[in-house]
Design a protein around this motif. Structure first.
Motif, short mmCIF file in Angstrom:
data_model
loop_
_atom_site.label_atom_id
_atom_site.label_comp_id
_atom_site.label_asym_id
_atom_site.label_seq_id
_atom_site.Cartn_x
_atom_site.Cartn_y
_atom_site.Cartn_z
N GLU A 1 9.83 1.13 -3.35
CA GLU A 1 8.74 0.84 -4.43
C GLU A 1 9.43 1.07 -5.57
O GLU A 1 10.15 1.82 -5.89
CB GLU A 1 7.57 1.83 -4.02
CG GLU A 1 6.35 1.22 -4.84
CD GLU A 1 5.80 0.24 -3.95
OE1 GLU A 1 6.08 -1.25 -4.19
OE2 GLU A 1 4.83 0.60 -3.10
N SER B 1 -1.29 3.93 -8.14
CA SER B 1 -1.78 2.55 -7.96
C SER B 1 -2.24 2.01 -9.30
O SER B 1 -2.16 2.63 -10.23
CB SER B 1 -3.18 2.64 -7.00
OG SER B 1 -4.04 3.32 -7.83
N SER C 1 -14.94 1.00 -8.62
CA SER C 1 -13.93 1.30 -7.65
C SER C 1 -14.86 2.07 -6.64
O SER C 1 -15.83 2.44 -7.09
CB SER C 1 -12.71 1.91 -7.92
OG SER C 1 -12.99 3.13 -8.44
N GLU D 1 -11.08 2.56 -2.33
CA GLU D 1 -9.58 2.80 -2.84
C GLU D 1 -8.71 2.43 -1.45
O GLU D 1 -7.63 3.06 -1.35
CB GLU D 1 -9.54 4.23 -3.20
CG GLU D 1 -10.04 4.37 -4.57
CD GLU D 1 -9.80 5.73 -5.30
OE1 GLU D 1 -8.72 6.09 -4.86
OE2 GLU D 1 -10.69 6.13 -6.22
N ARG E 1 -1.85 -6.26 -0.31
CA ARG E 1 -1.80 -5.19 0.71
C ARG E 1 -3.21 -4.79 1.08
O ARG E 1 -3.38 -3.54 1.72
CB ARG E 1 -1.04 -3.88 0.25
CG ARG E 1 0.19 -4.36 -0.33
CD ARG E 1 1.05 -3.04 -0.83
NE ARG E 1 2.34 -3.45 -1.42
CZ ARG E 1 3.31 -2.63 -1.73
NH1 ARG E 1 2.90 -1.17 -1.80
NH2 ARG E 1 4.36 -2.98 -2.47
N ASP E 2 -4.26 -5.49 0.85
CA ASP E 2 -5.63 -5.14 1.18
C ASP E 2 -5.82 -5.65 2.73
O ASP E 2 -4.93 -6.29 3.22
CB ASP E 2 -6.71 -6.05 0.55
CG ASP E 2 -6.52 -7.44 0.33
OD1 ASP E 2 -7.19 -7.81 1.08
OD2 ASP E 2 -5.63 -8.13 -0.37
N CYS F 1 -6.86 -1.40 -6.01
CA CYS F 1 -6.45 -0.10 -5.37
C CYS F 1 -5.25 -0.13 -4.68
O CYS F 1 -4.92 1.08 -4.37
CB CYS F 1 -7.59 0.33 -4.79
SG CYS F 1 -8.29 -0.66 -3.45
N VAL F 2 -4.92 -1.11 -3.86
CA VAL F 2 -3.74 -0.98 -3.17
C VAL F 2 -2.62 -1.87 -3.34
O VAL F 2 -1.52 -1.76 -3.00
CB VAL F 2 -4.26 -1.16 -1.58
CG1 VAL F 2 -5.10 -0.07 -1.02
CG2 VAL F 2 -5.17 -2.59 -1.62
N SER F 3 -2.94 -3.23 -4.11
CA SER F 3 -1.94 -4.20 -4.21
C SER F 3 -1.11 -4.09 -5.30
O SER F 3 -1.48 -3.42 -6.32
CB SER F 3 -2.61 -5.52 -4.10
OG SER F 3 -3.39 -5.99 -2.63
N ARG F 4 -0.06 -4.75 -5.28
CA ARG F 4 1.04 -4.47 -6.71
C ARG F 4 1.51 -5.87 -6.79
O ARG F 4 1.10 -7.04 -6.60
CB ARG F 4 1.92 -3.47 -6.04
CG ARG F 4 1.63 -2.09 -5.94
CD ARG F 4 2.65 -1.11 -5.49
NE ARG F 4 3.39 -0.92 -6.79
CZ ARG F 4 3.24 0.18 -7.67
NH1 ARG F 4 2.18 0.85 -7.55
NH2 ARG F 4 4.16 0.39 -8.64
#
Length: 343
Positions: free
Chosen positions: A255, A276, A290, A293, A312-313, A330-333
């Motif tokens: 990461e 996140s 939110s 998460e 990444r959801d 909350c999870v994706s980048r």
């Protein structure tokens, strides 16, 4: 919902505004509490700010957030009748007691009684019922809840439909009396009597006129996804109560920090690997909704103005991901190291 036809079913991706719709945020009163199966209670909720207050309209598949005094927020599917005239004066949800959960269901089962007040917001719909000539519904356990109003809607529209409903035991399966009137279109299959659900026998061969709707435990959803892999794109619609296994980075590398520009706020953030995007945005003082998460509820869905998302959801469809115009922060980048968000 429009009347069914032999034409291909509607499989358009949703936008964030379609998921949310008109929202209510406030306090409701518990009008009634009923035990509807072993470990399952249903709550009927109504606004408590006056006799003339109404709740927003909703469509099958919608859920609401229940914000508990403990600080925990949980999502529950609306499972009562849909008021086709518009706003309604009450909502119904069902809550499964989960002893190994994070305490939300246990608090409701232990504490909430008729006359109590709950803080809620919503509705939000990540699981809409699309027009189609034929529906195949697969429900497991508490996953029957979003399917109940879908079945009523399909019935009212004159569509062909059938339901395969599984659970651990007959006594653990909620709302069976409500389903009895549909006759042979409903197959009730408790596992202690029938074993695992016969998906092949129920779903059959791919049908381009049909849509499949599935909600329940992760194992059931995984099995239905595997079985429907050869169906036309968009045929399968699922809603998860828990996140699917989280993927790693897009290329398998370690990461990396990413840069996120918040266009509306006029600031750019560096988000380290351990944080996140949602947490970084909140730390910067930018307000954003939110809840879970975990990438399943859609509360934090945010429009993307530029950059490539590493999704990444467990919510967006493949078509929605390919469009690259929204993400669950909350999870994706970011795949390319930089994103521009409409925040």
């Amino acid at each position: 919902m429009t009347s069914p036809s032999a034409a291909a079913p509607d499989t358009r991706p949703l936008g964030a505004s379609e998921r949310r719709g008109p929202e209510f945020e406030g306090t409701v009163t518990v009008l009634s509490r009923q035990t509807v199966a072993e470990g399952v209670v249903s709550l009927e909720l109504a606004p408590n700010s006056g006799d003339d207050e109404l709740l927003p309209p909703w469509q099958p598949g919608a859920h609401i957030d229940v914000v508990l005094p403990t600080g925990v927020t949980r999502q529950y599917s609306l499972c009562g009748p849909v008021d086709t005239a518009g706003h309604s004066d009450r909502w119904r949800v069902a809550v499964l007691w989960e002893p190994d959960g994070r305490g939300g269901s246990q608090w409701i089962h232990d504490r909430v009684r008729e006359g109590d007040e709950l803080q809620v917001r919503g509705p939000r719909n990540n699981f809409p019922l699309r027009p189609a000539a034929r529906y195949l519904f697969v429900g497991g356990g508490i996953g029957i809840t979003p399917l109940l109003p879908m079945i009523a809607e399909a019935e009212a529209a004159g569509a062909e439909w059938s339901l395969l409903y599984g659970g651990r035991t007959h006594g653990s399966m909620a709302f069976l009396p409500e389903l009895e009137g549909y006759g042979e279109r409903v197959a009730v299959r408790p596992q202690d009597q029938y074993g695992l659900l016969d998906l092949a026998g129920f779903l059959g061969d791919p049908d381009p006129s049909a849509l499949v709707y599935c909600c329940g435990p992760a194992g059931l959803i995984d099995a239905v996804e595997a079985y429907c892999a050869g169906w036309p794109s968009g045929s399968l619609n699922v809603e998860r109560f828990a996140a699917a296994a989280a993927p790693g980075t897009a290329d398998g590398a370690a990461e990396q920090p990413i840069e996120v520009e918040l266009r509306a706020s006029g600031m750019t953030l560096t988000v380290p690997p351990e944080l996140s995007v949602l947490a970084a945005v909140e730390q910067a003082g930018v307000p954003v909704l939110s809840s879970c998460e975990e990438g399943i509820c859609g509360s934090c869905e945010t429009p993307v103005l530029d950059g490539e998302v590493d999704h990444r959801d467990s919510l967006l469809t493949e078509d929605e991901r390919a469009a690259n115009d929204t993400m669950l922060i909350c999870v994706s980048r970011a795949r390319g190291g930089r994103l521009v968000l409409d925040l």
